[in-house]
Structures are given as structure tokens and as C-alpha cells.
Design a protein around this motif. Structure first.
Motif, PDB file in Angstrom:
ATOM      1  N   VAL A 170       4.768 -13.030   4.989  1.00 49.58           N
ATOM      2  CA  VAL A 170       5.729 -13.654   5.907  1.00 49.58           C
ATOM      3  C   VAL A 170       5.674 -12.943   7.251  1.00 49.58           C
ATOM      4  N   SER A 171       6.323 -13.514   8.247  1.00 49.22           N
ATOM      5  CA  SER A 171       6.251 -13.005   9.613  1.00 49.22           C
ATOM      6  C   SER A 171       6.899 -11.630   9.748  1.00 49.22           C
ATOM      7  N   ASP A 172       6.345 -10.835  10.645  1.00 50.81           N
ATOM      8  CA  ASP A 172       6.986  -9.590  11.050  1.00 50.81           C
ATOM      9  C   ASP A 172       8.145  -9.921  11.978  1.00 50.81           C
ATOM     10  N   PRO A 173       9.020  -8.974  12.237  1.00 47.66           N
ATOM     11  CA  PRO A 173      10.104  -9.226  13.189  1.00 47.66           C
ATOM     12  C   PRO A 173       9.583  -9.612  14.571  1.00 47.66           C
ATOM     13  N   ILE A 174      10.299 -10.508  15.235  1.00 49.54           N
ATOM     14  CA  ILE A 174       9.946 -10.910  16.595  1.00 49.54           C
ATOM     15  C   ILE A 174      10.291  -9.768  17.551  1.00 49.54           C
ATOM     16  N   ASN A 175       9.478  -9.622  18.590  1.00 49.67           N
ATOM     17  CA  ASN A 175       9.695  -8.586  19.611  1.00 49.67           C
ATOM     18  C   ASN A 175       9.783  -7.189  18.998  1.00 49.67           C
ATOM     19  N   HIS A 176       8.898  -6.939  18.056  1.00 47.11           N
ATOM     20  CA  HIS A 176       8.863  -5.633  17.393  1.00 47.11           C
ATOM     21  C   HIS A 176       7.429  -5.136  17.418  1.00 47.11           C
ATOM     22  N   SER A 177       7.208  -4.010  18.086  1.00 50.95           N
ATOM     23  CA  SER A 177       5.839  -3.505  18.225  1.00 50.95           C
ATOM     24  C   SER A 177       5.228  -3.101  16.893  1.00 50.95           C
ATOM     25  N   GLY A 178       6.057  -2.572  15.999  1.00 48.51           N
ATOM     26  CA  GLY A 178       5.579  -2.211  14.679  1.00 48.51           C
ATOM     27  C   GLY A 178       4.753  -0.940  14.612  1.00 48.51           C
ATOM     28  N   ILE A 179       4.672  -0.191  15.723  1.00 50.61           N
ATOM     29  CA  ILE A 179       3.851   1.026  15.719  1.00 50.61           C
ATOM     30  C   ILE A 179       4.400   2.043  14.722  1.00 50.61           C
ATOM     31  N   LYS A 180       5.709   2.218  14.735  1.00 49.43           N
ATOM     32  CA  LYS A 180       6.333   3.173  13.817  1.00 49.43           C
ATOM     33  C   LYS A 180       6.138   2.729  12.370  1.00 49.43           C
ATOM     34  N   THR A 181       6.328   1.425  12.136  1.00 47.39           N
ATOM     35  CA  THR A 181       6.147   0.884  10.781  1.00 47.39           C
ATOM     36  C   THR A 181       4.703   1.019  10.328  1.00 47.39           C
ATOM     37  N   ARG A 182       3.773   0.724  11.222  1.00 47.60           N
ATOM     38  CA  ARG A 182       2.345   0.807  10.884  1.00 47.60           C
ATOM     39  C   ARG A 182       1.933   2.233  10.572  1.00 47.60           C
ATOM     40  N   THR A 183       2.440   3.184  11.352  1.00 50.68           N
ATOM     41  CA  THR A 183       2.123   4.597  11.105  1.00 50.68           C
ATOM     42  C   THR A 183       2.659   5.038   9.747  1.00 50.68           C
ATOM     43  N   ARG A 184       3.902   4.639   9.456  1.00 50.21           N
ATOM     44  CA  ARG A 184       4.493   4.988   8.169  1.00 50.21           C
ATOM     45  C   ARG A 184       3.713   4.358   7.025  1.00 50.21           C
ATOM     46  N   GLU A 185       3.216   3.137   7.239  1.00 51.11           N
ATOM     47  CA  GLU A 185       2.469   2.439   6.195  1.00 51.11           C
ATOM     48  C   GLU A 185       1.148   3.141   5.879  1.00 51.11           C
ATOM     49  N   VAL A 186       0.485   3.677   6.897  1.00 49.25           N
ATOM     50  CA  VAL A 186      -0.776   4.388   6.673  1.00 49.25           C
ATOM     51  C   VAL A 186      -0.568   5.531   5.683  1.00 49.25           C
ATOM     52  N   PHE A 187       0.500   6.283   5.876  1.00 51.70           N
ATOM     53  CA  PHE A 187       0.770   7.404   4.975  1.00 51.70           C
ATOM     54  C   PHE A 187       1.298   6.937   3.622  1.00 51.70           C
ATOM     55  N   ALA A 188       2.005   5.798   3.612  1.00 52.79           N
ATOM     56  CA  ALA A 188       2.465   5.234   2.337  1.00 52.79           C
ATOM     57  C   ALA A 188       1.280   4.819   1.474  1.00 52.79           C
ATOM     58  N   ARG A 189       0.219   4.336   2.118  1.00 52.73           N
ATOM     59  CA  ARG A 189      -0.974   3.952   1.371  1.00 52.73           C
ATOM     60  C   ARG A 189      -1.692   5.170   0.801  1.00 52.73           C
ATOM     61  N   THR A 190      -1.707   6.239   1.572  1.00 53.07           N
ATOM     62  CA  THR A 190      -2.307   7.473   1.061  1.00 53.07           C
ATOM     63  C   THR A 190      -1.539   7.970  -0.144  1.00 53.07           C
ATOM     64  N   LYS A 191      -0.213   7.926  -0.057  1.00 51.88           N
ATOM     65  CA  LYS A 191       0.612   8.338  -1.199  1.00 51.88           C
ATOM     66  C   LYS A 191       0.361   7.439  -2.401  1.00 51.88           C
ATOM     67  N   ALA A 192       0.236   6.121  -2.146  1.00 50.07           N
ATOM     68  CA  ALA A 192      -0.033   5.192  -3.244  1.00 50.07           C
ATOM     69  C   ALA A 192      -1.364   5.519  -3.920  1.00 50.07           C
ATOM     70  N   PHE A 193      -2.362   5.868  -3.122  1.00 48.10           N
ATOM     71  CA  PHE A 193      -3.667   6.238  -3.676  1.00 48.10           C
ATOM     72  C   PHE A 193      -3.534   7.448  -4.604  1.00 48.10           C
ATOM     73  N   PHE A 194      -2.829   8.475  -4.152  1.00 50.36           N
ATOM     74  CA  PHE A 194      -2.641   9.672  -4.983  1.00 50.36           C
ATOM     75  C   PHE A 194      -1.796   9.356  -6.212  1.00 50.36           C
ATOM     76  N   ASP A 195      -0.770   8.517  -6.048  1.00 55.25           N
ATOM     77  CA  ASP A 195       0.055   8.133  -7.198  1.00 55.25           C
ATOM     78  C   ASP A 195      -0.782   7.469  -8.274  1.00 55.25           C
ATOM     79  N   LEU A 196      -1.719   6.618  -7.867  1.00 55.34           N
ATOM     80  CA  LEU A 196      -2.507   5.844  -8.826  1.00 55.34           C
ATOM     81  C   LEU A 196      -3.678   6.634  -9.393  1.00 55.34           C
ATOM     82  N   TYR A 197      -4.470   7.234  -8.516  1.00 53.41           N
ATOM     83  CA  TYR A 197      -5.751   7.805  -8.926  1.00 53.41           C
ATOM     84  C   TYR A 197      -5.702   9.301  -9.252  1.00 53.41           C
TER      85      TYR A 197
END
Length: 239
Positions: A170-197
Motif C-alpha cells: 500500500v502507499s507510503d504517507p503523502i509528503n513524507h521523505s521516508g529517510i528515517k524510516t528507510r534507514t531504520r528498515e535497513v537495520f531491521a533487515r539486518t536484525k531479521a537476517f541474524f534472527d533467522l540464520y
């Protein structure tokens, strides 16, 4: 002095390797999930169950568009006849903060029958929500509803656990750069990798099964749609 120089060089190399690893995991998660994400709601095939991933409805006194876009998509899917049941999964940290119940109230207001709504109060993390959908609610072919960046991580987790899932981005928020969210997501994915593997992390709570009863269906899967579109026409040219 030479020892200090070598130490600094080693630290620099380790930092570079760490940065490359984080970047590589981020790209791998996106690549692994790309064929199971749908961006156009009209292209969603029929699903018996959709898992709506929870988030806070309000940010302070402002409506959280991450929340509203997910809920609005769920309502539209029901109205289009594409989804019949919803598993609302989120955090229930305390009595005044209850993501599943908040989502349920909005679906009820939209006219979705209460019997078609199921609540997972132990969806504390994406991993918990996805794994519990299969192990507790006994569904293994469901649609996830969330934003694209979140879709990719959720599907990455589902694929690791051999869960058959598709995600509506679904759509991201309107008028939202998402830089902070994107940065947090990068590290969330790293954590997910360690959680799984590495750590084989499991949901915080499991418990007895609460199966979502579904009827047999002849709905077409996303993979089947893709295969049909890729097949050459069998029509006879002479006709």
C-alpha cells in the motif's frame, strides 16, 4: 605508533565490511521478495485470509497514514470480494494501546462482519506476526497488507519459514521523505537476517492453535497468473 596505525586500519576495514554486509542484506531481502509483491489492488487474486500488520493509529494527535493506508486497503479488498477474512496482528502492550483491537473497530465500522475478523495480540514484531499466522492460526496461503519496504522484510521471513505468502504494497504517507524510516528498515533487515540464520529466533509467545476456518477455493495464485502471462499463445495461426 605502527601498532596504533595497524589497529586503526583494521577498524576501518571492519567498518567497511560491516557496511557492505548491511547493504548486501538489504538488497538480498528486496531481491528475494520482489516476485511476491503486488502494488495494484485490482490485480490481487482472491485470498481467504489477509494478515494486516499493525502499527499505531495516531502519531501524537495526527492520524498515522501508515495505519490508515493499510486499513483502507483491507476494507477495499473486502468490498471487491478479494478477501473474506482478516487476521489483525499487532502489539497489545497495555490496556490503552491495543493495535489489533483498534484495527478491528475500524473494520467493524466499515461493515465487515465480526465473524470474519481474527485478532493476534502477540504480533510484537513482524517475525511474530508472520510465523504465528501459520503456527497458531493455521493459515499457509495468505495476503499480507503493509507498505512495500515492510512487505519485503515480511516476505523474507515467510520464505525462510516455508510460508506461502503474497504482499499487497500500500502507499507510503503523502509528503513524507521516508529517510528515517528507510534507514531504520535497513537495520531491521539486518536484525531479521541474524534472527533467522544465526539465532533461530522464535515468536515470543506461541500457545494453542486457533485455526481460521476457511472453505475450499479454486482461486488462482500469483505464481499461476505470472506463468499464464508468460506462456505463448497456443492459438493456430490459420484460424
Amino acid at each position: 605508533m605502527s601498532l596504533l596505525k595497524h589497529g586503526l586500519q583494521l577498524i576501518l576495514v571492519l567498518l567497511m565490511l560491516s557496511a557492505l554486509s548491511v547493504y548486501g542484506i538489504d538488497r538480498w531481502v528486496s531481491w528475494k521478495s520482489k516476485d511476491h509483491i503486488i502494488s495494484d489492488i485490482t490485480q490481487v487474486p482472491e485470498f481467504q485470509v489477509a494478515v494486516v500488520l499493525g502499527t499505531s493509529k495516531y502519531l501524537g494527535k495526527t492520524l498515522n497514514e501508515y495505519y490508515s493506508h493499510r486499513i483502507n486497503a483491507a476494507i477495499s479488498l473486502y468490498e471487491l470480494g478479494k478477501v473474506s477474512r482478516f487476521l489483525l496482528s499487532g502489539d497489545n502492550a497495555h490496556r490503552s494501546y491495543n493495535e489489533p483491537w483498534t484495527m478491528k473497530r475500524d473494520l467493524l465500522k466499515a461493515g465487515i462482519p465480526e465473524g470474519n475478523i481474527f485478532l493476534d495480540y502477540a504480533g510484537f514484531r513482524t517475525l511474530d506476526s508472520i510465523v504465528r499466522a501459520k503456527t497458531i492460526f493455521d493459515t499457509d496461503n495468505f495476503l499480507i497488507i503493509t507498505q512495500r519496504f515492510h512487505c519485503e522484510r515480511a516476505l523474507f521471513i515467510a520464505q525462510y519459514h516455508d510460508i506461502n505468502a503474497t504482499c499487497l504494497a500500500v502507499s507510503d504517507p503523502i509528503n513524507h521523505s521516508g529517510i528515517k524510516t528507510r534507514t531504520r528498515e535497513v537495520f531491521a533487515r539486518t536484525k531479521a537476517f541474524f534472527d533467522l540464520y544465526i539465532f533461530n529466533t522464535q515468536p515470543k509467545f506461541l500457545g494453542p492453535k486457533e485455526p481460521i476456518i476457511i472453505e475450499p477455493t479454486n482461486t488462482t495464485s500469483v505464481d499461476e497468473i505470472v506463468e499464464e502471462q508468460a506462456e505463448p499463445s497456443n492459438k493456430n495461426d490459420s484460424q
